[in-house]
Design a protein around this motif. Structure first.
Motif, PDB file in Angstrom:
ATOM      1  N   GLY A  20      49.115 -80.178  61.826  1.00 22.18           N
ATOM      2  CA  GLY A  20      48.774 -81.254  62.747  1.00 22.18           C
ATOM      3  C   GLY A  20      47.289 -81.547  62.774  1.00 22.18           C
ATOM      4  N   LYS A  21      46.742 -81.626  63.990  1.00 23.14           N
ATOM      5  CA  LYS A  21      45.333 -82.019  64.092  1.00 23.14           C
ATOM      6  C   LYS A  21      44.407 -80.906  63.604  1.00 23.14           C
ATOM      7  N   MET A  22      43.219 -81.322  63.216  1.00 17.20           N
ATOM      8  CA  MET A  22      42.278 -80.358  62.670  1.00 17.20           C
ATOM      9  C   MET A  22      41.853 -79.361  63.750  1.00 17.20           C
ATOM     10  N   VAL A  23      41.892 -78.087  63.386  1.00 18.10           N
ATOM     11  CA  VAL A  23      41.530 -77.053  64.347  1.00 18.10           C
ATOM     12  C   VAL A  23      40.015 -76.911  64.375  1.00 18.10           C
ATOM     13  N   LYS A  24      39.472 -76.757  65.582  1.00 16.88           N
ATOM     14  CA  LYS A  24      38.037 -76.480  65.701  1.00 16.88           C
ATOM     15  C   LYS A  24      37.846 -75.081  66.264  1.00 16.88           C
ATOM     16  N   ILE A  25      36.990 -74.349  65.607  1.00 17.34           N
ATOM     17  CA  ILE A  25      36.708 -72.985  66.053  1.00 17.34           C
ATOM     18  C   ILE A  25      35.257 -72.899  66.509  1.00 17.34           C
ATOM     19  N   CYS A  26      35.048 -72.196  67.617  1.00 17.16           N
ATOM     20  CA  CYS A  26      33.681 -71.908  68.041  1.00 17.16           C
ATOM     21  C   CYS A  26      33.584 -70.399  68.239  1.00 17.16           C
ATOM     22  N   CYS A  27      32.481 -69.808  67.789  1.00 17.73           N
ATOM     23  CA  CYS A  27      32.302 -68.373  67.987  1.00 17.73           C
ATOM     24  C   CYS A  27      31.038 -68.144  68.807  1.00 17.73           C
ATOM     25  N   ILE A  28      31.175 -67.465  69.921  1.00 17.79           N
ATOM     26  CA  ILE A  28      30.020 -67.158  70.779  1.00 17.79           C
ATOM     27  C   ILE A  28      29.455 -65.809  70.342  1.00 17.79           C
ATOM     28  N   GLY A  29      28.214 -65.807  69.867  1.00 13.83           N
ATOM     29  CA  GLY A  29      27.597 -64.570  69.366  1.00 13.83           C
ATOM     30  C   GLY A  29      27.425 -64.638  67.868  1.00 13.83           C
ATOM     31  N   ALA A  30      26.184 -64.832  67.414  1.00 11.79           N
ATOM     32  CA  ALA A  30      25.908 -64.985  65.981  1.00 11.79           C
ATOM     33  C   ALA A  30      25.291 -63.709  65.422  1.00 11.79           C
ATOM     34  N   GLY A  31      25.933 -62.582  65.677  1.00 16.33           N
ATOM     35  CA  GLY A  31      25.393 -61.297  65.250  1.00 16.33           C
ATOM     36  C   GLY A  31      26.001 -60.787  63.955  1.00 16.33           C
ATOM     37  N   TYR A  32      26.007 -59.469  63.811  1.00 13.22           N
ATOM     38  CA  TYR A  32      26.537 -58.816  62.606  1.00 13.22           C
ATOM     39  C   TYR A  32      28.019 -59.105  62.417  1.00 13.22           C
ATOM     40  N   VAL A  33      28.720 -59.359  63.518  1.00  7.95           N
ATOM     41  CA  VAL A  33      30.154 -59.642  63.423  1.00  7.95           C
ATOM     42  C   VAL A  33      30.407 -61.149  63.388  1.00  7.95           C
ATOM     43  N   GLY A  34      29.869 -61.868  64.386  1.00  4.22           N
ATOM     44  CA  GLY A  34      30.133 -63.303  64.478  1.00  4.22           C
ATOM     45  C   GLY A  34      29.715 -64.046  63.213  1.00  4.22           C
ATOM     46  N   GLY A  35      28.528 -63.789  62.697  1.00  5.61           N
ATOM     47  CA  GLY A  35      28.022 -64.512  61.524  1.00  5.61           C
ATOM     48  C   GLY A  35      28.921 -64.363  60.302  1.00  5.61           C
ATOM     49  N   PRO A  36      29.067 -63.127  59.790  1.00  9.61           N
ATOM     50  CA  PRO A  36      29.880 -62.950  58.588  1.00  9.61           C
ATOM     51  C   PRO A  36      31.356 -63.345  58.758  1.00  9.61           C
ATOM     52  N   THR A  37      31.977 -63.009  59.893  1.00 12.36           N
ATOM     53  CA  THR A  37      33.416 -63.330  60.027  1.00 12.36           C
ATOM     54  C   THR A  37      33.620 -64.844  60.014  1.00 12.36           C
ATOM     55  N   MET A  38      32.759 -65.565  60.724  1.00 10.12           N
ATOM     56  CA  MET A  38      32.951 -67.015  60.779  1.00 10.12           C
ATOM     57  C   MET A  38      32.625 -67.664  59.440  1.00 10.12           C
ATOM     58  N   ALA A  39      31.623 -67.114  58.739  1.00 11.55           N
ATOM     59  CA  ALA A  39      31.291 -67.667  57.421  1.00 11.55           C
ATOM     60  C   ALA A  39      32.498 -67.543  56.485  1.00 11.55           C
ATOM     61  N   VAL A  40      33.196 -66.409  56.574  1.00 13.45           N
ATOM     62  CA  VAL A  40      34.346 -66.210  55.682  1.00 13.45           C
ATOM     63  C   VAL A  40      35.519 -67.095  56.117  1.00 13.45           C
ATOM     64  N   ILE A  41      35.732 -67.263  57.405  1.00 15.05           N
ATOM     65  CA  ILE A  41      36.790 -68.184  57.852  1.00 15.05           C
ATOM     66  C   ILE A  41      36.488 -69.596  57.335  1.00 15.05           C
ATOM     67  N   ALA A  42      35.218 -70.012  57.454  1.00 12.27           N
ATOM     68  CA  ALA A  42      34.852 -71.360  56.990  1.00 12.27           C
ATOM     69  C   ALA A  42      35.058 -71.499  55.480  1.00 12.27           C
ATOM     70  N   LEU A  43      34.718 -70.439  54.750  1.00 10.40           N
ATOM     71  CA  LEU A  43      34.886 -70.486  53.289  1.00 10.40           C
ATOM     72  C   LEU A  43      36.361 -70.622  52.914  1.00 10.40           C
ATOM     73  N   LYS A  44      37.188 -69.833  53.583  1.00 14.13           N
ATOM     74  CA  LYS A  44      38.611 -69.776  53.204  1.00 14.13           C
ATOM     75  C   LYS A  44      39.435 -70.910  53.808  1.00 14.13           C
ATOM     76  N   CYS A  45      38.907 -71.570  54.833  1.00 14.89           N
ATOM     77  CA  CYS A  45      39.655 -72.653  55.491  1.00 14.89           C
ATOM     78  C   CYS A  45      38.790 -73.911  55.542  1.00 14.89           C
ATOM     79  N   PRO A  46      38.667 -74.620  54.411  1.00 10.06           N
ATOM     80  CA  PRO A  46      37.758 -75.777  54.382  1.00 10.06           C
ATOM     81  C   PRO A  46      38.147 -76.855  55.391  1.00 10.06           C
ATOM     82  N   ALA A  47      39.395 -76.857  55.843  1.00  9.33           N
ATOM     83  CA  ALA A  47      39.832 -77.911  56.774  1.00  9.33           C
ATOM     84  C   ALA A  47      39.555 -77.556  58.229  1.00  9.33           C
ATOM     85  N   ILE A  48      38.999 -76.366  58.467  1.00  8.70           N
ATOM     86  CA  ILE A  48      38.686 -75.978  59.845  1.00  8.70           C
ATOM     87  C   ILE A  48      37.178 -76.079  60.052  1.00  8.70           C
ATOM     88  N   GLU A  49      36.772 -76.694  61.176  1.00  6.07           N
ATOM     89  CA  GLU A  49      35.338 -76.743  61.478  1.00  6.07           C
ATOM     90  C   GLU A  49      34.971 -75.515  62.307  1.00  6.07           C
TER      91      GLU A  49
END
Ligand code: NAI
Length: 483
Positions: free
Chosen positions: A2-31
């Motif tokens: 359905g509609k495009m999913v939007k993800i926001c992560c609060i906390g750009a640390g050792y966990v937030g940064g790398p995990t979200m970068a990998v989600i973005a890489l693997k899911c190009p249709a998710i912002e």
């Protein structure tokens, strides 16, 4: 879906940064937008020099940043727009008040939850990414529903199991992804939505779903088991030194048992990092609160052995050098809590340096990824203060004059009486130890806290060598250390 999913992560640390970068890489249709209140951190994520060092991270960020991966300080805007909100803020040990020195400090979590409640105008899935005490989801749920203005919130627990130094590899191929949720129809729907995100690259059989409390507790239990393995092998290392057994041989033989397995059985100067100690203390506190003092004491012992291992190392250094290091130059090679990271949170190097400084040593430190500023700050900080935001930390710590930080192992060891290896950086295996020996005071000592050097080869050069858990030189036997 359905509609495009939007993800926001609060906390750009050792966990937030790398995990979200990998989600973005693997899911190009998710912002994916990673937000943080710390502007310097967000600026760094948007620059060429990322705020954390992690092999492979640069490439992932470069590929997605500006495409479907964004870093921003506009926390409220992006939280309001998101469908799924990950909360990956720090959860330090409380330093004051009830449960000080043990309990998790949920200040940052609570303020994030209140902010979500304030700004949300549509239904949200709120995902606990931070490691939190069991039942935190219930508290978060209460904050959100009591302030909900008719909005529907679903809380999920999705603890992160990545290890620093191998974060990208771990995120690409996780042993498992764990998602806990409420067992209501809405809860199950939320679990399914998060599962669909991970299913872009993680095989279905590696995505485990449980109830909320199991997911929260599994993360604490996993870290406790991992730390316990290290304390177990370290406890055996002390006995090896006393008896003439070799801890590497013992660990190899023990690890061959498929029920035990070979990984994570290296003896060392002790574990460090932001998680193990904090999470075990937290587990201990939860056990005590639930009337289980025997269980609490059992896990407390894992930390006691770790502290013992660090002080044992310092005592060995001082005892071997005629019971004093006063005024002697000691080189410290490696300051990060393990190789391939610049992270120094709870690194054993801090305690070892404090021990040596207590005996008035002159310390010269080299670590390929840690700056002088960071080292001075770490050495001057009170216990548990490191995991509170930088603006609460002393800005101009009184620098230790007996500590110098250099950018080369040869410089650090020049004129030194002894050298301590405290991080297992690969480059320490291939140093020119003959050259180092030639430029050191004699007798020249090597204290290998990570078993990276070959003690026999170094003895041939002329060093007196101490390696954790390995048979002792005659010299060391003659100068017993009292732990
Ligand atoms: P970190 O300290 O590197 O990052 C946390 C970030 O959250 C900071 O940049 C801070 O400015 C930000 N923050 C705090 N309150 C905020 C708020 N209200 N709004 C916006 N931003 C806020 O911490 P790290 O290492 O990423 O850990 C986060 C959590 O993940 C902890 O609970 C930790 O136990 C857990 N964890 C850590 C792992 C690791 O290897 N470091 C591995 C697995 C879990």
């Amino acid at each position: 879906c359905g509609k495009m999913v939007k993800i926001c992560c609060i906390g750009a640390g050792y966990v937030g940064g790398p995990t979200m970068a990998v989600i973005a890489l693997k899911c190009p249709a998710i912002e994916v937008v990673v937000v943080d209140i710390a502007k310097p951190r967000i600026d760094a994520w948007n620059s060429e020099q990322l705020p954390i060092y992690e092999p492979g991270l640069d490439e992932v960020v470069k590929e997605c940043r500006g495409r479907n991966l964004f870093f921003s300080t506009d926390v409220e805007k992006h939280v309001a727009e998101a469908d799924i909100i990950f909360v990956s803020v720090n959860t330090p040990t409380k330093t004051r008040g009830l449960g000080a020195g043990k309990a998790a400090d949920l200040t940052y979590w609570e303020s994030a939850a209140r902010m979500i409640a304030d700004v949300s105008k549509s239904d949200k899935i709120v995902v606990e990414k931070s490691t939190v005490p069991v039942k935190t989801a219930e508290a978060i749920e209460k904050i959100l529903t009591h302030n909900s203005k008719g909005i529907n919130y679903q809380i999920l627990s999705n603890p992160e199991f990545l290890a620093e130094g191998t974060a990208i590899e771990d995120l690409f191929k996780p042993d498992r992804v764990l998602i806990g949720g409420r067992e209501t129809p809405e809860g199950k729907k939320a679990v399914q939505a998060l599962k669909e995100v991970y299913a872009h690259w993680v095989p279905e059989d590696r995505i485990i779903t449980t109830n909320l409390w199991s997911a929260e507790l599994s993360k604490l239990a996993a870290n406790a088991f991992l730390a316990q393995r290290i304390s177990s092998v370290n406890a055996i290392s002390a006995l090896c030194e006393a008896t003439g057994a070799n801890v590497s041989e013992v660990a190899y033989a023990v690890g061959k048992d498929t029920r035990i397995g070979p990984k994570f059985l290296n003896a060392s100067v002790g574990f460090g990092g932001s998680c193990f100690q904090k999470d075990i203390l937290n587990l201990v506190y939860i056990c005590e609160c639930n009337g289980l003092p025997e269980v609490a004491n059992y896990w407390k012992q894992v930390i006691k052995i770790n502290d013992y291992q660090k002080s044992r190392f310092v005592n060995r250094v001082v005892a071997s050098m005629f019971n004093t290091v006063s005024g002697k130059k000691i080189a410290v090679l490696g300051f990060a809590f393990k190789k391939d990271t610049g992270d120094t949170r709870e690194t054993p190097a801090i305690d070892v340096c404090h021990g040596l400084l207590g005996d008035k040593a002159q310390i010269s430190i080299y670590d390929p990824q840690v700056t002088e500023d960071q080292i001075q700050r770490d050495l001057s900080m009170a216990k548990f203060d490191w995991d509170h935001p930088r603006h609460l930390q002393p800005t101009s710590p009184t620098a230790f004059k007996q500590v110098s930080v250099v950018w080369d192992a040869y410089e650090a060891t020049k004129g030194a009486h002894g050298l301590c290896i405290l991080t297992e950086w690969d480059e320490f295996k291939t140093l020119d130890y003959q050259r180092i020996f030639d430029n050191m005071q004699k007798p020249a000592f090597v204290f290998d806290g990570r078993n990276v050097v070959d003690p026999e080869k170094l003895r041939e050069i002329g060093f007196i060598v101490y390696s954790i858990g390995k048979p002792l030189d005659a010299w060391l036997k003659d100068m017993p250390a009292v732990a």
